[in-house]
Design a protein around this motif. Sequence first.
Motif, short mmCIF file in Angstrom:
data_model
loop_
_atom_site.label_atom_id
_atom_site.label_comp_id
_atom_site.label_asym_id
_atom_site.label_seq_id
_atom_site.Cartn_x
_atom_site.Cartn_y
_atom_site.Cartn_z
N LEU A 65 0.83 -1.21 0.00
CA LEU A 65 0.00 0.00 0.00
C LEU A 65 0.86 1.26 0.00
O LEU A 65 0.53 2.25 -0.65
CB LEU A 65 -0.94 0.02 1.21
N ALA A 66 1.98 1.22 0.71
CA ALA A 66 2.88 2.38 0.74
C ALA A 66 3.50 2.61 -0.64
O ALA A 66 3.71 3.76 -1.04
CB ALA A 66 3.97 2.18 1.80
N THR A 67 3.77 1.53 -1.39
CA THR A 67 4.29 1.72 -2.75
C THR A 67 3.22 2.28 -3.67
O THR A 67 3.52 3.07 -4.57
CB THR A 67 4.87 0.42 -3.36
N LEU A 68 1.96 1.92 -3.44
CA LEU A 68 0.87 2.52 -4.22
C LEU A 68 0.77 4.02 -3.94
O LEU A 68 0.51 4.81 -4.84
CB LEU A 68 -0.48 1.85 -3.91
N SER A 69 0.97 4.39 -2.70
CA SER A 69 0.96 5.81 -2.34
C SER A 69 2.10 6.53 -3.05
O SER A 69 1.92 7.63 -3.59
CB SER A 69 1.08 5.96 -0.82
N GLY A 70 3.28 5.93 -3.09
CA GLY A 70 4.41 6.51 -3.80
C GLY A 70 4.14 6.61 -5.29
O GLY A 70 4.45 7.62 -5.93
N TRP A 71 3.54 5.57 -5.85
CA TRP A 71 3.18 5.59 -7.26
C TRP A 71 2.20 6.73 -7.55
O TRP A 71 2.37 7.47 -8.52
CB TRP A 71 2.57 4.24 -7.64
N GLN A 97 9.24 4.92 -12.83
CA GLN A 97 9.63 3.59 -13.31
C GLN A 97 10.22 2.76 -12.18
O GLN A 97 9.96 1.55 -12.08
CB GLN A 97 10.62 3.71 -14.48
N ARG A 98 11.00 3.38 -11.29
CA ARG A 98 11.54 2.66 -10.13
C ARG A 98 10.41 2.23 -9.20
O ARG A 98 10.45 1.16 -8.61
CB ARG A 98 12.55 3.53 -9.38
N THR A 99 9.39 3.08 -9.09
CA THR A 99 8.26 2.75 -8.21
C THR A 99 7.45 1.59 -8.79
O THR A 99 6.94 0.76 -8.04
CB THR A 99 7.38 3.98 -7.97
N LYS A 101 8.74 -0.87 -10.39
CA LYS A 101 9.54 -2.04 -10.02
C LYS A 101 9.38 -2.36 -8.54
O LYS A 101 9.29 -3.53 -8.16
CB LYS A 101 11.02 -1.79 -10.35
N ALA A 102 9.34 -1.33 -7.69
CA ALA A 102 9.17 -1.54 -6.25
C ALA A 102 7.82 -2.18 -5.97
O ALA A 102 7.73 -3.15 -5.21
CB ALA A 102 9.30 -0.22 -5.50
N THR A 103 6.78 -1.67 -6.58
CA THR A 103 5.43 -2.22 -6.38
C THR A 103 5.38 -3.67 -6.83
O THR A 103 4.83 -4.53 -6.14
CB THR A 103 4.38 -1.38 -7.13
N HIS A 104 5.98 -3.93 -7.98
CA HIS A 104 5.99 -5.30 -8.50
C HIS A 104 6.76 -6.24 -7.58
O HIS A 104 6.30 -7.35 -7.28
CB HIS A 104 6.59 -5.32 -9.90
N GLY A 138 4.20 8.72 4.22
CA GLY A 138 4.66 7.35 4.24
C GLY A 138 4.75 6.66 2.90
O GLY A 138 4.82 5.44 2.84
N ALA A 139 4.74 7.42 1.82
CA ALA A 139 4.86 6.81 0.51
C ALA A 139 6.22 6.15 0.36
O ALA A 139 7.21 6.65 0.87
CB ALA A 139 4.66 7.87 -0.57
N VAL A 140 6.25 5.05 -0.34
CA VAL A 140 7.50 4.34 -0.63
C VAL A 140 7.69 4.33 -2.14
O VAL A 140 6.77 4.00 -2.88
CB VAL A 140 7.44 2.89 -0.08
N THR A 141 8.88 4.71 -2.57
CA THR A 141 9.16 4.74 -4.00
C THR A 141 10.24 3.75 -4.42
O THR A 141 10.33 3.42 -5.60
CB THR A 141 9.58 6.16 -4.45
N ASP A 142 11.05 3.30 -3.48
CA ASP A 142 12.09 2.32 -3.78
C ASP A 142 12.06 1.23 -2.72
O ASP A 142 11.99 1.52 -1.53
CB ASP A 142 13.48 2.97 -3.76
N VAL A 143 12.12 -0.01 -3.17
CA VAL A 143 12.15 -1.17 -2.27
C VAL A 143 13.24 -2.10 -2.76
O VAL A 143 13.34 -2.37 -3.96
CB VAL A 143 10.80 -1.91 -2.26
#
Length: 171
Positions: A65-71, A97-99, A101-104, A138-143
């Motif tokens: 969910l945090a990666t969706l917020s970043g996206w 594009q990095r996000t 990949k992170a979400t995936h 709390g958005a996440v863009t890189d994992v």
Amino acid sequence: MRATQDLDPTRRPTPEGFATQSDDAPPEGVQLLARDLESEEWKEFTARVDSFASDEARYLFYLWLATLSGWSWLIMKCVIHYGRDPVKYNEANGELQRTYKATHSVCVELTAQIRAELAFKQRNVRKVSVKGPDKYFGAVTDVEFTRGKQTDLEPIHSSRLSTLRRSAETS
């Protein structure tokens, strides 16, 4: 797993698609996700995850969910700069594009966790490091998942990510 597939941002329109639709956009705005995350249905689903999921699945779900917020944050950044500032647009698009990949990667990890649990197999979440934009809920863009076991399975949400960021700055 079906809910994660419904919200997969790689199936959403591109920033270019949003920009061309913006002139004819309805007054209530352009829908980014296939589901309304404030709907009663989604709130019930999230409550079920909180109540019944393992710590590992819950951790990965909230990371997803945090990666969706970043996206969402980055696609809006792309829309704002599209056609106006090519340098900033290209920078935002690279982050987007990095996000993706992170979400995936989080979705793959979450799917593997759920499948292992359905097969009654013990599985640990791999060690994970996250990055996100400062001061954006709390958005996440890189994992990045690496070898080892993630020991802290506290679900990632806005206050948690802010704490992680502050502790990393003081270290």
